[in-house]
Design an enzyme around this catalytic site. Structure first.
Site, PDB file in Angstrom:
ATOM      1  N   HIS A  59       0.822  -1.204   0.000  1.00 16.32           N
ATOM      2  CA  HIS A  59       0.000   0.000   0.000  1.00 16.32           C
ATOM      3  C   HIS A  59       0.862   1.264   0.000  1.00 16.32           C
ATOM      4  O   HIS A  59       1.621   1.516   0.931  1.00 16.32           O
ATOM      5  CB  HIS A  59      -0.873  -0.045   1.254  1.00 16.32           C
ATOM      6  CG  HIS A  59      -1.723   1.149   1.479  1.00 16.32           C
ATOM      7  ND1 HIS A  59      -1.608   1.951   2.588  1.00 16.32           N
ATOM      8  CD2 HIS A  59      -2.738   1.669   0.735  1.00 16.32           C
ATOM      9  CE1 HIS A  59      -2.511   2.909   2.534  1.00 16.32           C
ATOM     10  NE2 HIS A  59      -3.205   2.771   1.425  1.00 16.32           N
ATOM     11  N   HIS A 101      -1.266  10.333  -3.186  1.00 16.68           N
ATOM     12  CA  HIS A 101      -2.531   9.945  -2.548  1.00 16.68           C
ATOM     13  C   HIS A 101      -3.519  11.095  -2.442  1.00 16.68           C
ATOM     14  O   HIS A 101      -4.687  10.964  -2.789  1.00 16.68           O
ATOM     15  CB  HIS A 101      -2.274   9.382  -1.143  1.00 16.68           C
ATOM     16  CG  HIS A 101      -3.528   8.985  -0.441  1.00 16.68           C
ATOM     17  ND1 HIS A 101      -4.237   9.861   0.357  1.00 16.68           N
ATOM     18  CD2 HIS A 101      -4.234   7.833  -0.449  1.00 16.68           C
ATOM     19  CE1 HIS A 101      -5.311   9.247   0.819  1.00 16.68           C
ATOM     20  NE2 HIS A 101      -5.334   8.018   0.348  1.00 16.68           N
TER      21      HIS A 101
HETATM   22  O1  G3P Z   1      -8.222   0.247   0.779  1.00 14.16           O
HETATM   23  C1  G3P Z   1      -7.586   0.420  -0.441  1.00 14.16           C
HETATM   24  C2  G3P Z   1      -6.759   1.646  -0.511  1.00 14.16           C
HETATM   25  O2  G3P Z   1      -6.293   1.895  -1.804  1.00 14.16           O
HETATM   26  C3  G3P Z   1      -7.494   2.813  -0.005  1.00 14.16           C
HETATM   27  O3  G3P Z   1      -6.691   3.441   0.869  1.00 14.16           O
HETATM   28  O4  G3P Z   1      -4.704   4.762   1.107  1.00 14.16           O
HETATM   29  O5  G3P Z   1      -6.083   5.161  -0.860  1.00 14.16           O
HETATM   30  O6  G3P Z   1      -6.903   5.796   1.351  1.00 14.16           O
HETATM   31  P1  G3P Z   1      -6.068   4.849   0.586  1.00 14.16           P
HETATM   32 CA    CA Z   2      -4.951   3.933  -2.492  1.00 14.83          CA
END
Ligand code: G3P
Ligand code: CA
Length: 431
Positions: A59, A101
Site C-alpha cells: 500500500h 494519494h
Molecule cells: O483500501 C484500499 C486503498 O487503496 C485505499 O486506501 O490509502 O487510498 O486511502 P487509501
Molecule cells: Ca490507495
C-alpha cells in the site's frame, strides 16, 4: 504505438515459462481451494487467486519505511518481496497522471515553502514542471530529501515488470479526462490483458472507491482486472443479486478481516469475485487475512506480511525495547493535560536502555517522540503520551492537541530506532 521493450521481453519470457511451469505446477501445487470448502454457503466453486496464500499488495509502497508513493518506498517494497505495488493517481494542470494519494500537495511535499501563495496547493492547479520542483521525501525524514512525485509513466519504468501494479482512480470526478488518460497510458504500455506478474498477481489492476469511474474504466479496457472499494465494506455481506451483478464487471471487492469471517469471504469468492483485504500491518491482523482465505493482503509493511506468510518472526528488536501496550481511549479527554492516550514501551532485558532518538508513528503517520535522554529500567515501562503535560522519568508528553490513536476498528503503532529502522510493530482492534 510501440510496446516498451521490457514488456515484449516479459511476454516472451512469460510464454516460455508458462509452458514449463504449467506441468510443474500441476505436479507440485497444493489442490486449489476445492468447491467442497464452500459447502456452508454452497454458492459454487471457489478459486482463490493463489491457492498458496494471499498475494501481497504494498500500500503506497513500503509506506511505513519510506515516504509514501516515492521511488524510495517502491524500491523498498520490491526489496521486501511485494507482489503488487499500489499507488494513487491524480492529474496535473497540464493533464499528466501523477502518483500521489492526496488531491493536495500540502501533506507530502514542501509545496508551502516553494509556492507560498498558491493555497490550497491542489495537484490540479500545478503543472508537472512545477510539481517536479517539490521535495516529496523530507516530510517523512530528512534522509529522504530529494524524492520526487512520480508520473504514472515513471512509475511503470521504475517497476520495470518486477511486480504487479495497482493504480487507484482516487478522485476521477476532480480530473477531467482522467479515466480515458489512464486507459490510453495502459494501452501504450501493453497493459490491456490480464497478464500474470509475481505470485499469480495480475500485471496491472485498477481500483477505485468511485464506482461510476471504475465502471467507465472497465468499459474502456474490460480485460484489465478491477477492484471496487467502498467504505464500510458492504459487499462482504451483500445480497446474492448484488454480488451476481458485481461479478459481471469487477474482479474483486474489499473486506476488513476484523469484520468478516472465513465463510463470508468464501461466499463472496463463490460468486466469482476475488477478495482484497483492508490495509493491515500487525502480524495478528495479517494472520487473520491469511486464515480467512482472502486472495490479496493489503499492507504498508510487505516485509512483515511475507514473514507472517512464511511463519517467520516479522521484526527483530535490536536492543530489547518493544511496544508493550496502548491506552487509546482513557477516561476523559484523549489529550488531557498530564494524562490522556499513550503508548507504553517496555524494556525486555535485564539492563537499563537509553532510548534517546527512538520515535513512534501510528497508522495515520503522526510522529511521536519518546523524550530526550529517556532511559527504561529493566522490565519497566516508558509511557509516550500524545497530549500535553510535564515529563516524568518514565513518561514523555508530545503536546499534541488532537488525539492520534484510533478509538474504532484498528490502529497500528510502529517503533523506530535512531537509524529509522522499524524494530517493533503493535496492532490493536478497538472495535
Ligand atoms: O483500501 C484500499 C486503498 O487503496 C485505499 O486506501 O490509502 O487510498 O486511502 P487509501
Ligand atoms: Ca490507495
Amino acid at each position: 504505438m510501440q510496446r516498451p521493450a521490457f514488456i515484449v521481453d516479459h511476454l516472451r519470457s512469460a510464454l516460455v515459462l508458462v509452458v514449463a511451469l504449467a506441468a510443474a505446477a500441476a505436479a507440485i501445487a497444493p489442490a486449489e481451494a476445492s468447491p467442497a470448502s464452500a459447502t456452508d454457503t454452497n454458492q459454487g466453486a471457489v478459486h482463490r487467486a493463489n491457492p498458496r496464500g494471499p498475494v501481497v499488495w504494498s500500500h503506497r509502497g513500503a509506506s511505513k519505511n519510506a515516504p509514501e508513493e516515492t521511488t524510495a518506498a517502491y524500491e523498498r517494497a520490491l526489496a521486501d518481496g511485494a507482489d503488487v505495488l499500489e499507488g494513487d493517481l491524480a492529474q496535473t494542470k497540464d493533464g499528466v497522471l501523477v502518483v500521489i494519494h492526496d488531491n493536495t500537495l500540502a501533506r507530502t511535499t514542501n509545496v508551502e515553502e516553494v509556492f507560498p501563495d498558491r493555497a490550497p496547493w491542489n495537484v490540479a492547479d500545478f503543472t508537472l514542471a512545477e510539481i517536479k520542483q517539490l521535495d516529496a521525501g523530507s516530510w517523512w525524514d530528512p534522509a529522504f530529501a530529494g524524492q520526487q512525485i512520480l508520473t504514472l509513466h515513471e512509475w511503470f519504468e521504475l517497476n520495470h515488470g518486477r511486480a504487479g501494479l495497482a493504480p487507484e482512480l482516487k478522485s476521477p470526478t476532480l480530473y477531467p479526462g482522467m479515466v480515458e488518460n489512464l486507459a490510453k497510458e495502459l494501452r501504450a504500455w501493453g497493459y490491456t490483458h490480464d497478464l500474470k506478474a509475481k505470485n499469480r498477481a495480475p500485471q496491472i489492476w485498477v481500483q477505485s472507491f468511485d464506482e461510476a469511474g471504475l465502471r467507465q474504466f472497465h468499459a474502456l479496457l474490460p480485460e484489465v482486472p478491477t477492484l471496487l472499494l467502498r467504505s464500510g465494506y458492504p459487499f462482504m455481506t451483500a445480497s446474492d443479486e448484488v454480488l451476481t451483478e458485481l461479478a459481471t464487471w469487477t474482479t474483486a471487492v474489499a473486506g476488513n478481516p476484523v469484520q468478516t469471517t472465513a465463510s463470508q469471504v468464501r461466499r463472496v469468492q463463490s460468486f466469482g469475485l476475488q477478495v482484497v483485504s483492508e490495509v493491515e500491518d500487525g502480524p495478528s491482523l495479517l494472520s487473520m487475512i491469511e486464515h480467512q482465505g482472502y486472495d490479496y493482503m493489503f499492507t504498508d509493511v510487505p516485509n512483515v506480511a511475507k514473514a507472517v506468510l512464511a511463519d517467520k518472526k516479522p521484526l527483530r528488536t535490536n536492543r530489547g525495547v518493544i511496544v508493550d501496550s496502548v491506552v487509546y481511549n482513557p477516561e476523559g479527554s484523549d489529550v488531557a493535560v498530564n494524562g490522556g492516550e499513550y503508548v507504553a514501551l517496555r524494556n525486555t532485558t535485564d539492563k537499563p536502555i537509553n532510548i534517546s532518538g527512538y520515535t513512534l508513528r501510528e497508522f495515520g503517520n503522526t510522529l511521536l517522540r519518546v523524550g530526550d535522554d529517556a532511559v527504561i529500567e529493566p522490565g519497566s515501562l516508558h509511557k509516550v503520551y500524545v497530549g500535553p503535560g510535564t515529563d516524568r522519568p518514565n513518561a514523555h508528553f508530545n503536546g499534541l492537541t488532537t488525539p492520534v490513536l484510533a478509538d474504532t476498528v484498528t490502529d497500528h503503532i510502529y517503533l523506530y530506532n535512531p537509524d529509522q529502522v522499524m524494530e517493533d510493530l503493535y496492532s490493536y482492534i478497538a472495535s
